[in-house]
Scaffold this motif. Structure first.
Motif, PDB file in Angstrom:
ATOM      1  N   THR A  15       0.888  -1.144   0.024  1.00 22.71           N
ATOM      2  CA  THR A  15      -0.039  -0.073  -0.038  1.00 22.71           C
ATOM      3  C   THR A  15       1.237   1.190   0.063  1.00 22.71           C
ATOM      4  O   THR A  15       2.134   1.128   0.075  1.00 22.71           O
ATOM      5  CB  THR A  15      -0.812   0.074   1.252  1.00 22.71           C
ATOM      6  N   THR A  16       0.305   2.362  -0.034  1.00 22.47           N
ATOM      7  CA  THR A  16       1.020   3.805   0.225  1.00 22.47           C
ATOM      8  C   THR A  16       1.799   3.494   1.308  1.00 22.47           C
ATOM      9  O   THR A  16       1.324   3.473   2.753  1.00 22.47           O
ATOM     10  CB  THR A  16       0.154   4.988   0.248  1.00 22.47           C
ATOM     11  N   PRO A  17       3.193   3.844   1.228  1.00 26.93           N
ATOM     12  CA  PRO A  17       3.977   3.704   2.302  1.00 26.93           C
ATOM     13  C   PRO A  17       3.757   4.978   3.309  1.00 26.93           C
ATOM     14  O   PRO A  17       3.503   5.990   3.207  1.00 26.93           O
ATOM     15  CB  PRO A  17       5.381   3.879   1.676  1.00 26.93           C
ATOM     16  N   THR A  18       4.170   4.689   4.818  1.00 24.70           N
ATOM     17  CA  THR A  18       4.203   5.343   5.703  1.00 24.70           C
ATOM     18  C   THR A  18       5.324   6.417   5.878  1.00 24.70           C
ATOM     19  O   THR A  18       5.301   7.801   5.924  1.00 24.70           O
ATOM     20  CB  THR A  18       4.111   4.701   7.124  1.00 24.70           C
ATOM     21  N   VAL A  19       6.596   5.976   5.543  1.00 27.76           N
ATOM     22  CA  VAL A  19       7.628   6.681   5.486  1.00 27.76           C
ATOM     23  C   VAL A  19       8.272   6.427   4.085  1.00 27.76           C
ATOM     24  O   VAL A  19       8.324   5.628   3.656  1.00 27.76           O
ATOM     25  CB  VAL A  19       8.663   5.876   6.496  1.00 27.76           C
ATOM     26  N   SER A  20       8.764   7.503   3.780  1.00 31.50           N
ATOM     27  CA  SER A  20       9.785   7.681   2.605  1.00 31.50           C
ATOM     28  C   SER A  20      11.236   8.106   2.818  1.00 31.50           C
ATOM     29  O   SER A  20      11.320   9.091   3.596  1.00 31.50           O
ATOM     30  CB  SER A  20       9.260   9.085   1.501  1.00 31.50           C
ATOM     31  N   VAL A  21      11.894   6.925   2.649  1.00 31.48           N
ATOM     32  CA  VAL A  21      13.445   7.086   3.076  1.00 31.48           C
ATOM     33  C   VAL A  21      14.250   7.788   1.785  1.00 31.48           C
ATOM     34  O   VAL A  21      14.463   7.237   0.818  1.00 31.48           O
ATOM     35  CB  VAL A  21      14.128   5.883   3.405  1.00 31.48           C
ATOM     36  N   SER A  46       6.625  -0.519   6.412  1.00 27.85           N
ATOM     37  CA  SER A  46       5.509   0.521   5.514  1.00 27.85           C
ATOM     38  C   SER A  46       6.592   1.493   4.999  1.00 27.85           C
ATOM     39  O   SER A  46       6.267   2.701   5.571  1.00 27.85           O
ATOM     40  CB  SER A  46       4.355   1.015   6.201  1.00 27.85           C
ATOM     41  N   TYR A  47       7.431   1.439   4.112  1.00 30.88           N
ATOM     42  CA  TYR A  47       8.432   2.473   3.679  1.00 30.88           C
ATOM     43  C   TYR A  47       8.692   2.290   1.916  1.00 30.88           C
ATOM     44  O   TYR A  47       8.572   1.224   1.500  1.00 30.88           O
ATOM     45  CB  TYR A  47       9.589   2.488   4.419  1.00 30.88           C
ATOM     46  N   GLU A  48       8.949   3.277   1.460  1.00 28.70           N
ATOM     47  CA  GLU A  48       9.808   3.245   0.102  1.00 28.70           C
ATOM     48  C   GLU A  48      11.238   4.033   0.291  1.00 28.70           C
ATOM     49  O   GLU A  48      11.345   4.581   1.170  1.00 28.70           O
ATOM     50  CB  GLU A  48       8.876   4.236  -0.723  1.00 28.70           C
ATOM     51  N   VAL A  49      11.928   3.744  -0.574  1.00 32.39           N
ATOM     52  CA  VAL A  49      13.373   4.065  -0.610  1.00 32.39           C
ATOM     53  C   VAL A  49      13.676   5.121  -1.858  1.00 32.39           C
ATOM     54  O   VAL A  49      13.466   4.553  -3.295  1.00 32.39           O
ATOM     55  CB  VAL A  49      14.344   3.108  -0.513  1.00 32.39           C
ATOM     56  N   ILE A  50      14.151   6.169  -1.660  1.00 36.15           N
ATOM     57  CA  ILE A  50      14.421   6.893  -2.827  1.00 36.15           C
ATOM     58  C   ILE A  50      15.909   7.410  -2.737  1.00 36.15           C
ATOM     59  O   ILE A  50      16.281   8.062  -1.830  1.00 36.15           O
ATOM     60  CB  ILE A  50      13.528   8.318  -2.900  1.00 36.15           C
TER      61      ILE A  50
END
Length: 327
Positions: A15-21, A46-50
């Motif tokens: 789902t939509t991540p809570t945290v963007s790293v 619940s995160y994505e990595v950028i």
């Protein structure tokens, strides 16, 4: 302006991540794998990595490392514009309600996100930070950041300006909305943009909290007798002078800034003296050390005066061994 996202938007959670790293990368191929491994081992999922490649000279090696992470990673490539611009690119691309900033040569403990998300929510803060174990080419390795740069008291604009509290960026978790509202990182600062952002956030009424649990490893590099320290102090001075010239400080904030400026000028005189000694300019070194001694006496005299109502003050004997103004 060159800016391309070279991997599709895939997140670690369904789902939509809570945290963007957000990880800015400039010539970071050597350590990026360690940083990413520490993120993908998080107990909070619940995160994505950028990863934002800020015009790295080692792009080929960097992208070779990133190929090891086919899922859960967004990779954006742009021309070199500095860490502030790289972090802003990540912020604008972020899907999470919260954002975390990790330098490419630092790492997190597996429970970093779990602990910080819990603390952010329980403290009702807009930004939280923690402690980190120091490593790298430094005699400070093995100590913690807060042992060297302790945070004392509440995080207020005055305490930030007087360096009574120091925020380590790689331990920050923050709500994205307040950062967007105060205008992101100032891209005119090549160094110290994080310090400037925390100050603007605090002045806008943002709530900043911290705790002393070690949740990260922070790598520091020191080379030469004084070259690295000298350049750091010059950058610190430039940022402080820019904040002063921008104006808008209260009386107590201005007093705190002056304490920091005097301390920075004193330390800069000491490092200039060391530099002159290396070049056998003994009269020049003596003059620099004289300026430093005078500044120290003035700082002691300042400490002996009644403190401001806010309690802002700085230890005249305090030797800051890690600059808070780090890219």
């Amino acid at each position: 302006m060159i800016q391309t996202e070279v991997k599709p938007h895939k997140v670690h959670s369904a789902t939509t991540p809570t945290v963007s790293v957000i990880i800015p990368a400039y010539n970071a191929a050597k350590f990026i794998g360690e940083a990413l491994n520490s993120v993908f081992r998080q107990t909070f999922t619940s995160y994505e990595v950028i990863v934002v490649n800020d015009g790295s000279l080692d792009t080929e090696d960097l992208e070779r490392e990133l190929k090891r992470y086919p899922e859960g990673l967004r990779y954006i490539k742009q021309e070199n514009r500095g860490a502030a611009a790289a972090r802003n690119t990540g912020l604008r691309a972020a899907a999470g309600e919260f954002v975390a900033f990790l330098d490419a040569d630092d790492t997190w403990l597996p429970n970093f996100l779990e602990k910080q998300v819990e603390f952010l929510k329980s403290s009702n803060a807009d930004l939280v930070y923690a402690d980190a174990l120091l490593s790298g080419e430094s005699p400070l390795a093995g100590r913690t950041f807060m042992q060297v740069e302790p945070s004392r008291g509440e995080v207020t604009p005055e305490n930030l300006l007087a360096v009574n509290v120091t925020v380590l960026t790689s331990t920050v978790l923050a709500r994205k909305k307040p950062i967007l509202e105060v205008g992101l990182f100032d891209e005119t600062f090549r160094r110290g943009q994080d310090f400037d952002l925390w100050l603007r956030l605090a002045k806008a009424g943002g709530r900043i909290a911290y705790h002393r649990e070690v949740l990260a490893h922070h790598r520091i590099v020191e080379t030469g007798l004084s070259g690295n320290t000298l350049s750091q102090l010059k950058r610190t001075l430039a940022v402080l002078e820019a904040i002063k010239s921008r104006g808008g400080l209260t009386v107590s904030e201005d007093a705190a800034l002056k304490v920091n400026l005097k301390r920075t000028l004193r330390d800069l005189a000491v490092e200039n003296g060391k530099e002159k000694l290396l070049h056998k300019d003994y009269s020049g070194a003596l003059e620099c050390f004289g300026h430093a001694a005078l500044a120290r006496q003035e700082a002691i005299a300042h400490e002996q005066r009644p403190r401001l109502a806010s309690g802002v003050g700085a230890d005249p004997e305090g030797q800051r061994q890690i600059t808070p103004l780090r890219e």
